[in-house]
Design a protein around this motif. Sequence first.
Motif, PDB file in Angstrom:
ATOM      1  N   LEU A 169      42.009  28.157  60.344  1.00 37.41           N
ATOM      2  CA  LEU A 169      41.043  28.696  60.827  1.00 37.41           C
ATOM      3  C   LEU A 169      41.207  30.394  60.921  1.00 37.41           C
ATOM      4  N   GLY A 170      42.520  31.019  60.583  1.00 41.65           N
ATOM      5  CA  GLY A 170      42.318  32.871  60.387  1.00 41.65           C
ATOM      6  C   GLY A 170      42.830  33.000  59.408  1.00 41.65           C
ATOM      7  N   LEU A 171      43.490  31.842  58.710  1.00 41.23           N
ATOM      8  CA  LEU A 171      43.362  32.578  56.815  1.00 41.23           C
ATOM      9  C   LEU A 171      41.382  32.274  56.171  1.00 41.23           C
ATOM     10  N   ILE A 172      41.053  31.269  56.570  1.00 38.47           N
ATOM     11  CA  ILE A 172      39.555  30.942  56.054  1.00 38.47           C
ATOM     12  C   ILE A 172      38.884  32.488  56.345  1.00 38.47           C
ATOM     13  N   MET A 173      39.354  32.625  58.138  1.00 35.14           N
ATOM     14  CA  MET A 173      38.765  33.486  58.610  1.00 35.14           C
ATOM     15  C   MET A 173      38.689  35.103  58.230  1.00 35.14           C
ATOM     16  N   THR A 174      40.007  34.971  57.666  1.00 36.81           N
ATOM     17  CA  THR A 174      40.089  36.578  56.623  1.00 36.81           C
ATOM     18  C   THR A 174      39.843  36.488  55.670  1.00 36.81           C
ATOM     19  N   SER A 175      39.677  36.028  54.716  1.00 36.90           N
ATOM     20  CA  SER A 175      39.722  35.645  53.867  1.00 36.90           C
ATOM     21  C   SER A 175      37.834  35.756  53.689  1.00 36.90           C
ATOM     22  N   PHE A 205      41.208  25.815  49.045  1.00 38.28           N
ATOM     23  CA  PHE A 205      42.658  25.816  48.907  1.00 38.28           C
ATOM     24  C   PHE A 205      43.197  25.635  50.586  1.00 38.28           C
ATOM     25  N   ILE A 206      42.604  26.603  51.681  1.00 38.41           N
ATOM     26  CA  ILE A 206      44.080  26.655  52.725  1.00 38.41           C
ATOM     27  C   ILE A 206      43.301  25.074  53.296  1.00 38.41           C
ATOM     28  N   GLY A 207      41.977  24.941  53.289  1.00 42.61           N
ATOM     29  CA  GLY A 207      41.943  23.528  54.171  1.00 42.61           C
ATOM     30  C   GLY A 207      42.740  22.766  53.202  1.00 42.61           C
ATOM     31  N   VAL A 208      43.395  22.669  52.720  1.00 40.94           N
ATOM     32  CA  VAL A 208      44.209  21.231  51.182  1.00 40.94           C
ATOM     33  C   VAL A 208      45.556  21.882  52.451  1.00 40.94           C
ATOM     34  N   SER A 209      45.447  23.413  51.897  1.00 36.26           N
ATOM     35  CA  SER A 209      47.340  23.427  51.400  1.00 36.26           C
ATOM     36  C   SER A 209      47.511  23.001  53.633  1.00 36.26           C
ATOM     37  N   GLY A 210      46.253  23.623  54.749  1.00 38.42           N
ATOM     38  CA  GLY A 210      46.611  22.917  55.978  1.00 38.42           C
ATOM     39  C   GLY A 210      47.117  21.284  56.420  1.00 38.42           C
ATOM     40  N   VAL A 211      46.371  20.618  55.548  1.00 42.10           N
ATOM     41  CA  VAL A 211      46.188  19.058  55.330  1.00 42.10           C
ATOM     42  C   VAL A 211      47.653  18.968  54.946  1.00 42.10           C
ATOM     43  N   VAL A 212      48.458  19.182  53.579  1.00 37.48           N
ATOM     44  CA  VAL A 212      49.689  18.902  53.147  1.00 37.48           C
ATOM     45  C   VAL A 212      50.901  19.076  54.479  1.00 37.48           C
ATOM     46  N   ALA A 213      50.309  20.507  54.692  1.00 37.26           N
ATOM     47  CA  ALA A 213      51.857  20.961  55.389  1.00 37.26           C
ATOM     48  C   ALA A 213      51.612  20.252  56.515  1.00 37.26           C
ATOM     49  N   ALA A 214      50.898  20.161  57.297  1.00 38.21           N
ATOM     50  CA  ALA A 214      50.364  18.653  58.624  1.00 38.21           C
ATOM     51  C   ALA A 214      51.747  17.760  58.384  1.00 38.21           C
ATOM     52  N   VAL A 215      51.471  16.954  57.188  1.00 37.41           N
ATOM     53  CA  VAL A 215      51.471  15.124  57.007  1.00 37.41           C
ATOM     54  C   VAL A 215      53.001  15.705  55.993  1.00 37.41           C
ATOM     55  N   LEU A 216      53.717  16.599  55.800  1.00 40.51           N
ATOM     56  CA  LEU A 216      54.722  16.865  54.854  1.00 40.51           C
ATOM     57  C   LEU A 216      55.983  16.272  56.160  1.00 40.51           C
ATOM     58  N   PRO A 217      56.966  15.868  55.639  1.00 35.27           N
ATOM     59  CA  PRO A 217      58.079  15.469  56.480  1.00 35.27           C
ATOM     60  C   PRO A 217      58.877  17.033  56.796  1.00 35.27           C
TER      61      PRO A 217
END
Length: 713
Positions: A169-175, A205-217
């Motif tokens: 949320l912070g990165l989206i808001m900052t952008s 980009f930020i949303g996909v990065s956040g999802v990937v970061a959350a699900v990756l081991p």
Amino acid sequence: MKRSGIELAEQFLFYFIVFLILREWLIPIMQLTDTGYFSLFTLFIALCLVINFLGWPLLVSWFLKMGFIVWALVYVYNDSNLSDLAFLQYELKYNVTVLMNGEWALVSDPVRTSLFFVLIWMLIYLIQYWITVRFTIFYFFVLTVFFIATLDTFTDYDGTTAIIKIVVLGLIMTSLLFVKRLMQTTNAQLKWSNYFIYVAPIVVFIGVSGVVAAVLPKSEPQWADPVPYFKDWAGIGHTGESISQVGYGDNDESLGGPFVGDNTIVYEVETPIRQYWRVETKDVYTSKGWESTASMSSEAIFQQSERIPFTINPGEKEEKEVKVYPLGGHPFLVQAYGTTNYMLNNPDDTLKFNAANEKIVAMVSDVERYVTGYELLFQEPSYSFTELKEVKTSSQVDDRFLQLPKNLPTRVRDLAYEITADYESVYDKARAIESHFKKGNFQYETTNVAIPSADEDYVDQFLFETMLGYCDNFSTSMVVLLRSVGIQARWVKGFASGERISTSNGMHLYQVTNNDAHSWVEAYIDGVGWVPFEPTIGFNNPVSINYDVKAPTDDLAQQPEKKEEVVPEPEEQDKKEQAAAAKNKTIDFSKWQWLIYVLAGLLLVVAIVLWKKRGSWQPKLAVQMHQSKLNDATTFEDGYFVLLKQLERIHLTRRQDETLQHFAKRVDEQLETTKMTELTAIYEQIIYAGNSGQFDTTKVKESWQHLINRTSS
């Protein structure tokens, strides 16, 4: 100033993201401080943001926010009774008196709650400034990440999910705010097509990065846990004992040590009033904990139709009914104050009552059984204030309620006599001891709680060494202090009232969890009976006191002889607790006082700096807020008046006998420019000649902004 559709959508998105981030601030505060009413604070945040979004006038905004705060205080502390103005009047008088006497630590819970509301209000105002004027939220974003990360590291709060949400949320808001600044700098037209071209790739980009970061081991931590080193450096050693889990237990022989919370629901209760739920009492203090003289010889079997001989005398009020739905597997039945009878689902079941500890369980064929639901009848006790103030003896029950260990340190008894020296009645002495814990350095604590060593007394360690503890520390200490001055007292175990979930037809549904397991005190007063007291910081036992005396109008209450102190005032604090009647999860800010003071200090410093430096930021604020008025000749007049106001701030004011052209020339001479004369000529053409055909928006904005900025140099 009318905003376009895309501007409204953009601002709504900004405020919605701010709402989600602020919500992540509230969650750990609610969990770590055991504060209830999360929905109330969330609703207040939403209200503030909606008012800011709609741009309502300041007076309307203040009226709505203050109205909500008053309603919330009444809802939480006075059982939703908005018509009872006496509650608000008493709170105001009490807290003004306390503050005037410098007893800051004794302000009531409603005032602390209102200050927390105001803190949220000020924080949202500051965030609005960052968004609408500075077009940045970087500092708030970094502070939020630091706040959650610190709590995740040093407390029981798990901030894993919160960190991910805040970063995304912070990165989206900052952008988004960066795009906003970019468009303002280039004077680009804010169109849907342009906006989506810039914004869509960023959000994706930020949303996909956040999802990937959350699900990756994730790999295991490579560095050692720093928390033990910090604790060792700070001198916070571990007690060496395992950390227990909160909840109701039978063995109280060794009290102390830390525990972790547990939100497991153990009861759902339908009751007409908020109250504590008794389970049993204990009478033998061992210097390490509590034991009971209860045995099989003190047990008796009762039919459901028979009245149970509890020692808490029922009151004269109308008999009421409570429905209890056990969910935690406890075999015992809970008691309301003034309980007379039980009605179980199976009419053939009997009740086993132990007269020594007043514990009651359901029986079937002489075997204890767990019941899934039952009803109890009670008549709420009400104590006469006049009678409480008159009785000076406590001697008519049993000497076991005066028992103390032979090796009790002398300084404990000395403290008891010191606290009660200026009081005569048993009630006043008990209230004085109860009030002792609400001043000084006592703090409610569940993690850094010591266990007494072999040669230490549990109460002595708490009163004179640590001053940190939870309900067992406070209640046990009060019982020992009462017994030290000859007042019969006993230790009571049970549950606080829980959290109110709903209300229907005059009945309130409460959820009681393991976190609500609690202990408190009952003292015996001759001719009155057993009276409950609540020494634990942040808790309020809803005792019904009948104030059958006329209080003086020129003071809060008639204080006993101890004139130099506002507290302890036994009758004053009793009236306060009866008026407030707070729910068991009252909002306890004692753990977070330092944070509130630091934030309040920072806000004060920021306010002073902003006032001192207003000459540098007010012109920039005027540019950001009013430059849209220069987009059209029809609104140029408003922009011109804004410029005149800014010039007045630097003492360039138009004289009464001075024409606009002469004034413009004087301004240009003072500021070494020709822009004021040019803008004044355009203004006169629009106003007097009605000629707007030559209105050049870009040139007008450039001249107007140049003059505004010159006022700050």
